[in-house]
Design a protein around this motif. Structure first.
Motif, PDB file in Angstrom:
ATOM      1  N   ALA A  52     -20.426 -14.223 -51.192  1.00 13.64           N
ATOM      2  CA  ALA A  52     -21.675 -14.462 -51.912  1.00 13.64           C
ATOM      3  C   ALA A  52     -22.892 -13.978 -51.130  1.00 13.64           C
ATOM      4  O   ALA A  52     -23.998 -13.898 -51.670  1.00 13.64           O
ATOM      5  CB  ALA A  52     -21.827 -15.945 -52.219  1.00 13.64           C
ATOM      6  N   SER A  53     -22.719 -13.636 -49.869  1.00 14.96           N
ATOM      7  CA  SER A  53     -23.849 -13.152 -49.072  1.00 14.96           C
ATOM      8  C   SER A  53     -24.339 -11.834 -49.616  1.00 14.96           C
ATOM      9  O   SER A  53     -23.554 -10.945 -49.938  1.00 14.96           O
ATOM     10  CB  SER A  53     -23.437 -12.992 -47.611  1.00 14.96           C
ATOM     11  OG  SER A  53     -23.174 -14.247 -47.030  1.00 14.96           O
ATOM     12  N   ASP A  54     -25.660 -11.713 -49.742  1.00 11.30           N
ATOM     13  CA  ASP A  54     -26.223 -10.479 -50.294  1.00 11.30           C
ATOM     14  C   ASP A  54     -27.379  -9.946 -49.457  1.00 11.30           C
ATOM     15  O   ASP A  54     -28.098  -9.033 -49.892  1.00 11.30           O
ATOM     16  CB  ASP A  54     -26.653 -10.683 -51.749  1.00 11.30           C
ATOM     17  CG  ASP A  54     -27.598 -11.863 -51.916  1.00 11.30           C
ATOM     18  OD1 ASP A  54     -27.860 -12.234 -53.069  1.00 11.30           O
ATOM     19  OD2 ASP A  54     -28.070 -12.413 -50.899  1.00 11.30           O
ATOM     20  N   VAL A  84     -14.684  -4.636 -47.996  1.00  8.81           N
ATOM     21  CA  VAL A  84     -13.955  -5.258 -46.885  1.00  8.81           C
ATOM     22  C   VAL A  84     -14.837  -6.221 -46.100  1.00  8.81           C
ATOM     23  O   VAL A  84     -14.440  -6.698 -45.035  1.00  8.81           O
ATOM     24  CB  VAL A  84     -13.355  -4.187 -45.947  1.00  8.81           C
ATOM     25  CG1 VAL A  84     -12.296  -3.383 -46.669  1.00  8.81           C
ATOM     26  CG2 VAL A  84     -14.435  -3.279 -45.379  1.00  8.81           C
ATOM     27  N   LYS A  85     -16.028  -6.477 -46.621  1.00  7.07           N
ATOM     28  CA  LYS A  85     -16.967  -7.416 -45.978  1.00  7.07           C
ATOM     29  C   LYS A  85     -17.204  -7.048 -44.524  1.00  7.07           C
ATOM     30  O   LYS A  85     -16.970  -7.845 -43.596  1.00  7.07           O
ATOM     31  CB  LYS A  85     -16.452  -8.847 -46.129  1.00  7.07           C
ATOM     32  CG  LYS A  85     -16.593  -9.365 -47.556  1.00  7.07           C
ATOM     33  CD  LYS A  85     -16.164 -10.821 -47.697  1.00  7.07           C
ATOM     34  CE  LYS A  85     -14.719 -10.883 -48.082  1.00  7.07           C
ATOM     35  NZ  LYS A  85     -14.214 -12.220 -48.354  1.00  7.07           N
ATOM     36  N   HIS A  86     -17.693  -5.837 -44.353  1.00  7.21           N
ATOM     37  CA  HIS A  86     -17.907  -5.310 -43.019  1.00  7.21           C
ATOM     38  C   HIS A  86     -19.296  -4.682 -42.930  1.00  7.21           C
ATOM     39  O   HIS A  86     -19.774  -4.035 -43.870  1.00  7.21           O
ATOM     40  CB  HIS A  86     -16.834  -4.263 -42.721  1.00  7.21           C
ATOM     41  CG  HIS A  86     -16.908  -3.721 -41.340  1.00  7.21           C
ATOM     42  ND1 HIS A  86     -17.618  -2.571 -41.038  1.00  7.21           N
ATOM     43  CD2 HIS A  86     -16.382  -4.156 -40.170  1.00  7.21           C
ATOM     44  CE1 HIS A  86     -17.512  -2.325 -39.739  1.00  7.21           C
ATOM     45  NE2 HIS A  86     -16.776  -3.260 -39.195  1.00  7.21           N
ATOM     46  N   SER A 146     -27.052 -13.903 -45.166  1.00  5.98           N
ATOM     47  CA  SER A 146     -27.753 -14.907 -45.952  1.00  5.98           C
ATOM     48  C   SER A 146     -27.593 -14.552 -47.424  1.00  5.98           C
ATOM     49  O   SER A 146     -27.022 -13.516 -47.779  1.00  5.98           O
ATOM     50  CB  SER A 146     -29.238 -14.927 -45.568  1.00  5.98           C
ATOM     51  OG  SER A 146     -29.933 -15.958 -46.229  1.00  5.98           O
ATOM     52  N   THR A 147     -28.095 -15.428 -48.265  1.00  7.86           N
ATOM     53  CA  THR A 147     -28.198 -15.099 -49.681  1.00  7.86           C
ATOM     54  C   THR A 147     -29.673 -15.101 -50.037  1.00  7.86           C
ATOM     55  O   THR A 147     -30.419 -15.985 -49.617  1.00  7.86           O
ATOM     56  CB  THR A 147     -27.439 -16.114 -50.561  1.00  7.86           C
ATOM     57  OG1 THR A 147     -27.854 -17.435 -50.194  1.00  7.86           O
ATOM     58  CG2 THR A 147     -25.949 -15.998 -50.357  1.00  7.86           C
TER      59      THR A 147
END
Lengths: 114, 114
Positions: B29-31, B70-72, B93-94
């Motif tokens: 959910a981090s953007d 891959v959230k990298h 963070s979001t």
């Protein structure tokens, strides 16, 4: 001119004492923070204030009490200091607008509890 | 739970070479992502940030790459200089979270050999 300033830079005190750290920002930001950095350099948020209102309290012991007299200042008072409170404490501020989310950090206060 | 981690805690490069510092995050959910540089005895200094609607963002000698699949996250420093020696942190963070809470990674110490 210093954007985010903290005093004192070093604080050495004994267990059981009460101490305060002061923070001021001249960036005109509405949001201010306190972070704790441990000996392994891990940074963790403690508190966040927006325009003098507490927004985030990250399960910090209630011996820690932040106070924001105005939006340019966020002080941290610590009661009954413990050995585990030894760390570097950073104040930060942020515009927290949709286009500006970055946080600006102060120089840190190294707290040593003996 | 949420976590942001780094693949390499230390990185040693020759002056003039390019440096790549990596970061993995676990909260899909981090953007919003941000890189900080922390020199010894100083507070973290903002380098560059990126939102999740971008894959790449460039600054002065720095580039941040974001791979959401891959959230990298990575920070590339071109023509690394001795002054780049520091600990580098990524944080996530979001954008719409209340208070602008940043979750920091472990930190990578970059050492530049002259």
């Amino acid at each position: 001119d210093t954007a985010v300033s903290q005093t004192p830079k070093y604080l050495v005190t004994q267990m059981g004492n009460d101490k305060s750290i002061k923070c001021e920002q001249n960036l005109g930001h509405d949001t201010m923070y306190w972070y704790k950095q441990d000996s392994k350099k891990f940074l963790k948020i403690m508190f966040s204030y927006n325009n003098k209102e507490l927004i985030i309290n990250e399960t910090v012991p209630n011996r820690f009490s932040p106070k924001s007299p105005d939006k340019a200042h966020l002080n941290l008072h610590i009661n009954s200091l413990e050995l585990g409170d030894s760390a570097v404490y950073f104040c930060a501020s942020s515009p927290q607008t949709p286009g500006r989310l970055e946080q600006y950090f102060g120089p840190g206060t190294r707290l040593t509890v003996t | 739970g949420e976590s942001v981690g780094l693949h390499l805690p230390t990185l040693s490069v020759q002056e003039g070479d390019n440096s790549i510092i990596n970061c993995a995050y676990s909260n899909s959910a981090s953007d919003y992502f941000i890189w900080y540089k922390q020199e010894s005895g100083k507070g973290p200094q903002f380098i560059i940030d990126i939102r999740s609607n971008m894959d790449k963002r460039q600054g002065q000698r720095v580039t941040v790459l974001l791979n959401k699949t891959v959230k990298h996250l990575s920070l590339q420093i071109a023509a690394t200089q001795p002054g780049d020696s520091a600990v580098y942190f990524c944080a996530e963070s979001t954008i719409y979270n209340q208070g602008g809470k940043l979750i920091f990674g472990q930190g990578t110490e970059l050492s530049v050999k002259p």
